[in-house]
Scaffold this active site. Structure first.
Site, PDB file in Angstrom:
ATOM      1  N   LYS A 293      -3.664  28.461  68.255  1.00  0.00           N
ATOM      2  CA  LYS A 293      -2.668  27.584  67.628  1.00  0.00           C
ATOM      3  C   LYS A 293      -2.874  26.180  68.158  1.00  0.00           C
ATOM      4  CE  LYS A 293       1.028  28.325  64.965  1.00  0.00           C
ATOM      5  NZ  LYS A 293       1.143  29.453  64.039  1.00  0.00           N
TER       6      LYS A 293
ATOM      7  N   GLY B  77      15.423  27.607  55.188  1.00  0.00           N
ATOM      8  CA  GLY B  77      14.166  26.861  55.260  1.00  0.00           C
ATOM      9  C   GLY B  77      13.581  26.698  53.878  1.00  0.00           C
ATOM     10  N   TYR B  78      13.135  25.496  53.533  1.00  0.00           N
ATOM     11  CA  TYR B  78      12.585  25.262  52.195  1.00  0.00           C
ATOM     12  C   TYR B  78      11.260  24.520  52.289  1.00  0.00           C
ATOM     13  CZ  TYR B  78      13.750  26.027  47.286  1.00  0.00           C
ATOM     14  OH  TYR B  78      13.795  26.515  45.999  1.00  0.00           O
ATOM     15  N   GLY B  79      10.449  24.944  53.245  1.00  0.00           N
ATOM     16  CA  GLY B  79       9.073  24.443  53.338  1.00  0.00           C
ATOM     17  C   GLY B  79       8.182  25.380  52.529  1.00  0.00           C
ATOM     18  N   ASN B  80       6.920  25.446  52.888  1.00  0.00           N
ATOM     19  CA  ASN B  80       5.970  26.285  52.138  1.00  0.00           C
ATOM     20  C   ASN B  80       6.466  27.724  52.008  1.00  0.00           C
ATOM     21  OD1 ASN B  80       3.643  28.414  52.544  1.00  0.00           O
ATOM     22  ND2 ASN B  80       2.736  26.765  51.361  1.00  0.00           N
ATOM     23  N   ALA B  81       6.871  28.330  53.127  1.00  0.00           N
ATOM     24  CA  ALA B  81       7.272  29.744  53.089  1.00  0.00           C
ATOM     25  C   ALA B  81       8.571  29.936  52.309  1.00  0.00           C
ATOM     26  CB  ALA B  81       7.403  30.276  54.517  1.00  0.00           C
ATOM     27  N   GLY B  82       9.578  29.125  52.596  1.00  0.00           N
ATOM     28  CA  GLY B  82      10.892  29.290  51.970  1.00  0.00           C
ATOM     29  C   GLY B  82      10.878  29.042  50.466  1.00  0.00           C
TER      30      GLY B  82
HETATM   31  N1  GLU Z   1       0.108  28.893  60.220  1.00  0.00           N
HETATM   32  C1  GLU Z   1       0.061  30.198  59.631  1.00  0.00           C
HETATM   33  C2  GLU Z   1       0.573  31.239  60.607  1.00  0.00           C
HETATM   34  O1  GLU Z   1       1.325  30.959  61.499  1.00  0.00           O
HETATM   35  C3  GLU Z   1      -1.323  30.512  59.079  1.00  0.00           C
HETATM   36  C4  GLU Z   1      -2.416  30.520  60.085  1.00  0.00           C
HETATM   37  C5  GLU Z   1      -3.805  30.585  59.461  1.00  0.00           C
HETATM   38  O2  GLU Z   1      -3.890  30.670  58.245  1.00  0.00           O
HETATM   39  O3  GLU Z   1      -4.762  30.558  60.222  1.00  0.00           O
HETATM   40  O4  GLU Z   1       0.306  32.386  60.457  1.00  0.00           O
END
Ligand code: GLU
Length: 420
Positions: free
Chosen positions: A107, A219-224
């Site tokens: 990360k 949450g209303y980003g990519n996931a939400g």
């Molecule tokens: N950021 C996303 C996660 O936390 C995707 C990570 C990725 O695609 O490498 O799983």
């Protein structure tokens, strides 16, 4: 323990320790899993639009690569810390293992406030980060991706900067790229879609009729956003509440995705959304406690704690965010019979399609969207049932079941390599 600084990561330590005990793990394996293999701290001078130079700080943690190159997103956030990034890198290790893709966990993060930066400033910051860590990442070693407040455009600048360093294009060094630059079909909604497949499987086990279920999304980003769209599209469930960092909105008749999305794009928030009589404001805290069948935390960590866990009445909590539930809250939810689909299982769809993106980049041949969806479904469904089997076998809660599956896979890889 290096993860000690973060509340959410205590769960990681505690649960991993408990998993180690349940599984009777070799103490050396457990000790190795407590630490990141490598981490980088970088200082990034960036020319700002007003002519001044601002100095930013960034991190990249390569937690464990026993199963393959480290993989995981890159966050741009004003409150970023190395502790958070470490904990999230550890979670990526369990995430790639639970869906059984040949990758490890990593990360990254940069302390910055992207909401206050121009496109030019963001581009220069993104390129500066790659110049600083470019020699230590790559398609065979460590592969970044989007995460909190990072986008396909940012991935494109990073790929371009990396190409300049290497002297040729290397699309597989980063994922979540725009489609014309080697991105994969289906990567955009992959995190939410993968979560939907796990919700579908959980609902089967619990006997919940999703077509008549109510849903709240924090949450209303990519996931939400994509969760809102997909829960309606795939299951016909009714989304009665959504929120973002500025607050939320509730309507018992259901919130239409297209209308809310249009509002968000125009107004910058869903908090002020109004469509009809009966639409009410809710705070982020209130949203979590609504009387719904499915609660989807899709924002940041530490949202469900001992302060509110007992008030959560949802039948399923599907953790699309990383670390939304604290360890104490986890116990309370489990005791109250709430089925938690743990984060590193529920939101593994993003990294799974990132892996598909790398595969397509490697043989330079691209799949149709149906193929991506089918392969993602197969991975998520297999992961869900591997975890469910572990829950039954070891008589543990859902998160522990997921830890047992992941830790066993990482431990096996380390043992086969002869590390322990
Ligand atoms: N950021 C996303 C996660 O936390 C995707 C990570 C990725 O695609 O490498 O799983």
């Amino acid at each position: 323990d290096v993860l000690g600084g973060l509340v959410g990561s205590e769960m990681c330590i505690r649960d991993r320790a408990e998993a180690a005990e349940i599984m009777d793990l070799d103490p050396a394996v457990h000790e190795l899993l407590r630490w990141p293999l490598r981490e980088f701290h970088v200082t990034l001078p960036v020319k700002m639009d007003d002519g001044t130079t601002q100095v930013f700080h960034g991190f990249r943690v390569q937690y464990n690569d026993a199963r393959g190159p480290t993989k995981g997103g890159l966050r741009f956030h004003p409150d970023e810390t190395i502790d958070t990034v470490r904990a999230l890198a550890a979670w990526m290790t369990w995430k790639t293992a639970v869906v059984d893709i040949p990758l490890g966990g990593g990360k990254g993060g940069i302390i910055c406030n992207p909401k206050e930066m121009s496109m030019g400033e963001l581009e220069r910051l993104s390129r500066a980060y790659i110049r600083a860590i470019g020699h230590y990442i790559g398609e065979e070693t460590d592969v970044p991706a989007p995460d909190v407040y990072t986008t396909p455009q940012i991935m494109a600048w990073m790929m371009d900067e990396y190409a300049a360093m290497r002297g040729y294009n290397v699309p597989g060094m980063i994922t979540g790229k725009p489609l014309p630059l080697g991105g994969s079909e289906g990567r955009g909604d992959a995190t939410a879609r993968g979560g939907m497949y796990t919700i579908r499987e959980a609902a089967k086990i619990l006997g919940i009729d999703l077509a008549n279920a109510t849903v709240a999304i924090q949450g209303y980003g990519n996931a939400g956003q994509f969760a809102h769209q997909l829960v309606a599209e795939l299951f016909g469930s009714k989304v009665v509440a959504v929120s973002d960092s500025k607050g939320g909105v509730y309507d018992e008749h259901g919130l239409d995705f297209d209308k809310v999305m249009e509002w968000k794009q125009q107004e910058g928030t869903v908090a002020t959304y109004e469509c009809c009589e009966g639409t009410k404001k809710v705070s982020n805290e209130e949203l979590l406690e609504l009387d719904v069948d499915i609660l989807i935390p899709a924002a940041l960590e530490n949202q469900i704690g001992p302060w509110n866990a007992a008030k959560i009445t949802a039948k399923i909590v599907a953790e699309l965010a990383n670390g939304p539930t604290t360890p104490e809250a986890d116990d309370i939810l489990h005791e109250n019979g709430v089925y938690v689909i743990p984060d590193f299982l529920c939101n593994a769809g993003g990294v799974t399609v990132s892996y598909f993106e790398q595969v397509q980049n490697a043989y330079d041949f691209y799949w149709e969207i149906e193929e991506v969806h089918e392969k993602l479904d197969r991975k998520m469904t297999a992961a869900f049932h591997a975890v469910h089997d572990a829950i039954q076998q070891y008589k543990v809660n859902t998160r522990m079941g997921a830890y047992i599956v992941s830790v066993a896979r990482v431990a096996e890889a380390m043992s086969l390599r002869g590390w322990v």
